[in-house]
Design an enzyme around this catalytic site. Structure first.
Site, PDB file in Angstrom:
ATOM      1  N   HIS A  29       0.844  -1.205   0.000  1.00  0.00           N
ATOM      2  CA  HIS A  29       0.000   0.000   0.000  1.00  0.00           C
ATOM      3  C   HIS A  29       0.871   1.244   0.000  1.00  0.00           C
ATOM      4  O   HIS A  29       1.506   1.581   1.003  1.00  0.00           O
ATOM      5  CB  HIS A  29      -0.923   0.017   1.216  1.00  0.00           C
ATOM      6  CG  HIS A  29      -2.019   1.030   1.109  1.00  0.00           C
ATOM      7  ND1 HIS A  29      -3.333   0.679   0.861  1.00  0.00           N
ATOM      8  CD2 HIS A  29      -2.007   2.390   1.204  1.00  0.00           C
ATOM      9  CE1 HIS A  29      -4.077   1.773   0.825  1.00  0.00           C
ATOM     10  NE2 HIS A  29      -3.291   2.821   1.024  1.00  0.00           N
ATOM     11  N   HIS A  31       1.200   5.312  -2.333  1.00  0.00           N
ATOM     12  CA  HIS A  31       0.594   6.236  -3.297  1.00  0.00           C
ATOM     13  C   HIS A  31       1.684   6.984  -4.057  1.00  0.00           C
ATOM     14  O   HIS A  31       2.792   7.159  -3.544  1.00  0.00           O
ATOM     15  CB  HIS A  31      -0.289   7.267  -2.576  1.00  0.00           C
ATOM     16  CG  HIS A  31      -1.291   6.679  -1.648  1.00  0.00           C
ATOM     17  ND1 HIS A  31      -2.423   6.024  -2.085  1.00  0.00           N
ATOM     18  CD2 HIS A  31      -1.330   6.636  -0.294  1.00  0.00           C
ATOM     19  CE1 HIS A  31      -3.124   5.617  -1.038  1.00  0.00           C
ATOM     20  NE2 HIS A  31      -2.478   5.966   0.059  1.00  0.00           N
ATOM     21  N   TYR A  47      -7.056  17.898  -0.296  1.00  0.00           N
ATOM     22  CA  TYR A  47      -5.722  18.311   0.136  1.00  0.00           C
ATOM     23  C   TYR A  47      -4.840  18.436  -1.091  1.00  0.00           C
ATOM     24  O   TYR A  47      -5.150  17.900  -2.162  1.00  0.00           O
ATOM     25  CB  TYR A  47      -5.124  17.300   1.121  1.00  0.00           C
ATOM     26  CG  TYR A  47      -5.010  15.893   0.560  1.00  0.00           C
ATOM     27  CD1 TYR A  47      -3.919  15.508  -0.213  1.00  0.00           C
ATOM     28  CD2 TYR A  47      -6.014  14.950   0.786  1.00  0.00           C
ATOM     29  CE1 TYR A  47      -3.821  14.228  -0.744  1.00  0.00           C
ATOM     30  CE2 TYR A  47      -5.927  13.659   0.255  1.00  0.00           C
ATOM     31  CZ  TYR A  47      -4.830  13.311  -0.505  1.00  0.00           C
ATOM     32  OH  TYR A  47      -4.744  12.048  -1.031  1.00  0.00           O
ATOM     33  N   ARG A 122     -10.537   0.446  -5.886  1.00  0.00           N
ATOM     34  CA  ARG A 122     -10.722   0.862  -4.498  1.00  0.00           C
ATOM     35  C   ARG A 122     -12.041   1.612  -4.352  1.00  0.00           C
ATOM     36  O   ARG A 122     -12.384   2.461  -5.173  1.00  0.00           O
ATOM     37  CB  ARG A 122      -9.575   1.766  -4.073  1.00  0.00           C
ATOM     38  CG  ARG A 122      -9.495   2.036  -2.573  1.00  0.00           C
ATOM     39  CD  ARG A 122      -8.449   3.096  -2.271  1.00  0.00           C
ATOM     40  NE  ARG A 122      -8.045   3.083  -0.873  1.00  0.00           N
ATOM     41  CZ  ARG A 122      -7.390   4.081  -0.291  1.00  0.00           C
ATOM     42  NH1 ARG A 122      -7.066   5.162  -0.994  1.00  0.00           N
ATOM     43  NH2 ARG A 122      -7.044   4.005   0.990  1.00  0.00           N
ATOM     44  N   HIS A 186      -5.873  -0.525   6.172  1.00  0.00           N
ATOM     45  CA  HIS A 186      -5.381   0.100   7.404  1.00  0.00           C
ATOM     46  C   HIS A 186      -6.035  -0.411   8.695  1.00  0.00           C
ATOM     47  O   HIS A 186      -6.378   0.392   9.577  1.00  0.00           O
ATOM     48  CB  HIS A 186      -5.563   1.616   7.321  1.00  0.00           C
ATOM     49  CG  HIS A 186      -4.964   2.249   6.108  1.00  0.00           C
ATOM     50  ND1 HIS A 186      -3.781   1.800   5.529  1.00  0.00           N
ATOM     51  CD2 HIS A 186      -5.381   3.294   5.340  1.00  0.00           C
ATOM     52  CE1 HIS A 186      -3.510   2.555   4.467  1.00  0.00           C
ATOM     53  NE2 HIS A 186      -4.456   3.451   4.337  1.00  0.00           N
ATOM     54  N   ASP A 253       2.019   2.748   3.414  1.00  0.00           N
ATOM     55  CA  ASP A 253       1.087   3.873   3.258  1.00  0.00           C
ATOM     56  C   ASP A 253       1.830   5.160   2.907  1.00  0.00           C
ATOM     57  O   ASP A 253       1.324   6.249   3.112  1.00  0.00           O
ATOM     58  CB  ASP A 253       0.225   4.052   4.513  1.00  0.00           C
ATOM     59  CG  ASP A 253      -0.964   4.994   4.318  1.00  0.00           C
ATOM     60  OD1 ASP A 253      -1.428   5.111   3.163  1.00  0.00           O
ATOM     61  OD2 ASP A 253      -1.409   5.622   5.299  1.00  0.00           O
TER      62      ASP A 253
END
Length: 297
Positions: A29, A31, A47, A122, A186, A253
Site C-alpha cells: 500500500h 501512493h 488536500y 478501491r 489500514h 502507506d
C-alpha cells in the site's frame, strides 16, 4: 477560490530497517503524487500533496529492502489514474496497482489496464456522520458496474471503510468474497482508544477469521496517538494476526497523506515495527511475500 490545504511530505531519508525483510517482500500500500506539472491534481480534492513521484518511491523500496510495491490511487488525483498507469509502464517488474474510478469507465478500459498491471479497484465507505466535504472516491454502490469484468480478471475489491460502517456491510462483503478477494485498508482505522472490542473491528475479525476478507496491517499511526511506537495499536495487529495470517498484507502507506510533519512516521521504523510485532518468520513470509503474490500476481 480557496485552495485545498497543503499537507506535509514524508521523511526524506528514512532509516534502513534493523531486520531485512524476506526475499521478494512487497509493500502492499503506497501512493504516488505528481509531479504536478505532468499529472495535475484534481479539482475538488481535499488536500494538496507535495510531489511524491515514482523515482522517490522506487528509492524507498530499495532503502527498505523491498522487492516490489502495490500502488493505490491517491484521492488528490481523483479518478484520473494516469500517474499509476505511467508507473506500471515504467516499472512493470516491480509494481502492481489499484485504481479509483467511476462508472464512466467501460470494461474494455479495465482490461487494457490489467495488461499493464492494474489488479483492482478501491471503494470508499463512509459513515453517515463522517462523510468528507470533498470528492473522495466511489462507494460499493458502483461495484455492480464493474463486478463481472473484475471477477473475470481476478481483481481485488479494496475498501477504505469507516469502522462505524463495517457492521452494516459485512454480509455484503462476505458475498463479494465468494467471487473475488476483498481487501480492507489500514486495520479499519479504528481509533486505538476504542479497543479491539469495537463492533466494527469485531466484524472485521469475523470476516478475516472466516477467510472472507483480507486486511492491510498498515497505518498503525492512523489508529494511534502514541508516536512514534504506536503501542496502543498493537492489540489490533495481534488480533488480526491470530485470526488468520493468510489473510493479511503489510504496507507503508507512503507518503502518509494528511499527517502532521511533527508526527510523520519514518518508513524504516514502520517496517521495524511490523517485524517486531510479527515475530514468527513464517508469518512474515506469508504477509510480506505469499499473500500479496497471490492477490496481485
Amino acid at each position: 477560490m480557496a485552495q485545498p490545504p497543503r499537507i506535509a511530505g514524508p521523511v526524506a531519508q528514512p532509516r534502513r530497517p534493523r531486520i531485512a525483510p524476506p526475499p521478494g517482500a512487497v509493500d502492499s500500500h503506497a501512493h504516488l503524487f505528481g509531479p504536478e506539472a505532468r499529472f495535475p491534481y484534481a479539482e475538488g480534492r481535499g488536500y494538496t500533496p507535495p510531489d511524491a513521484p515514482l523515482e522517490s518511491y522506487l528509492a524507498l523500496l530499495d532503502q527498505l529492502g523491498l522487492a516490489r510495491g502495490v500502488l493505490v490511487q491517491g484521492n488528490a488525483h481523483g479518478f484520473d489514474n494516469a500517474v499509476l498507469l505511467d508507473a506500471l509502464e515504467r516499472a512493470p517488474d516491480r509494481l502492481r496497482a489499484v485504481a479509483i474510478t467511476d462508472t464512466r469507465i467501460p470494461a474494455a478500459t479495465l482490461r487494457g489496464w490489467h495488461r499493464l498491471g492494474m489488479r483492482g479497484l478501491r471503494f470508499h465507505e463512509h459513515a453517515a456522520e463522517a462523510k468528507p466535504g470533498y470528492v473522495r472516491g466511489v462507494g460499493l454502490e458502483a461495484l455492480p458496474h464493474f463486478r463481472a469484468v473484475m471477477r473475470d480478471l481476478g481483481w481485488v475489491v479494496q475498501v477504505f471503510c469507516d469502522h462505524r460502517r463495517l457492521p452494516a456491510i459485512a454480509e455484503d462483503l462476505a458475498a463479494i468474497s465468494a467471487e473475488m478477494p476483498v481487501v480492507i485498508d489500514h486495520m479499519l482505522t479504528v481509533p486505538a482508544a476504542r479497543g479491539i472490542a469495537d463492533p466494527g473491528f469485531q466484524a472485521l475479525l469475523r470476516l478475516v477469521g472466516e477467510g472472507k476478507a483480507h486486511v492491510k496491517l498498515s497505518g498503525a499511526y492512523r489508529l494511534s496517538k502514541d508516536f512514534p511506537d504506536y503501542r496502543d495499536a498493537r492489540p489490533f495487529h495481534d488480533a488480526l494476526l491470530a485470526a488468520n495470517p493468510n489473510a493479511l498484507l503489510w504496507g507503508t502507506d507512503w507518503p502518509h497523506t494528511s499527517i502532521d510533519a511533527a508526527v510523520m512516521p519514518d518508513d524504516g521504523a514502520l517496517l521495524d515495527l511490523f517485524m517486531d510485532w510479527t515475530p514468527r518468520a513464517e508469518d512474515r513470509v506469508r504477509v510480506l511475500v505469499e499473500n500479496p503474490d497471490r492477490l496481485f500476481r
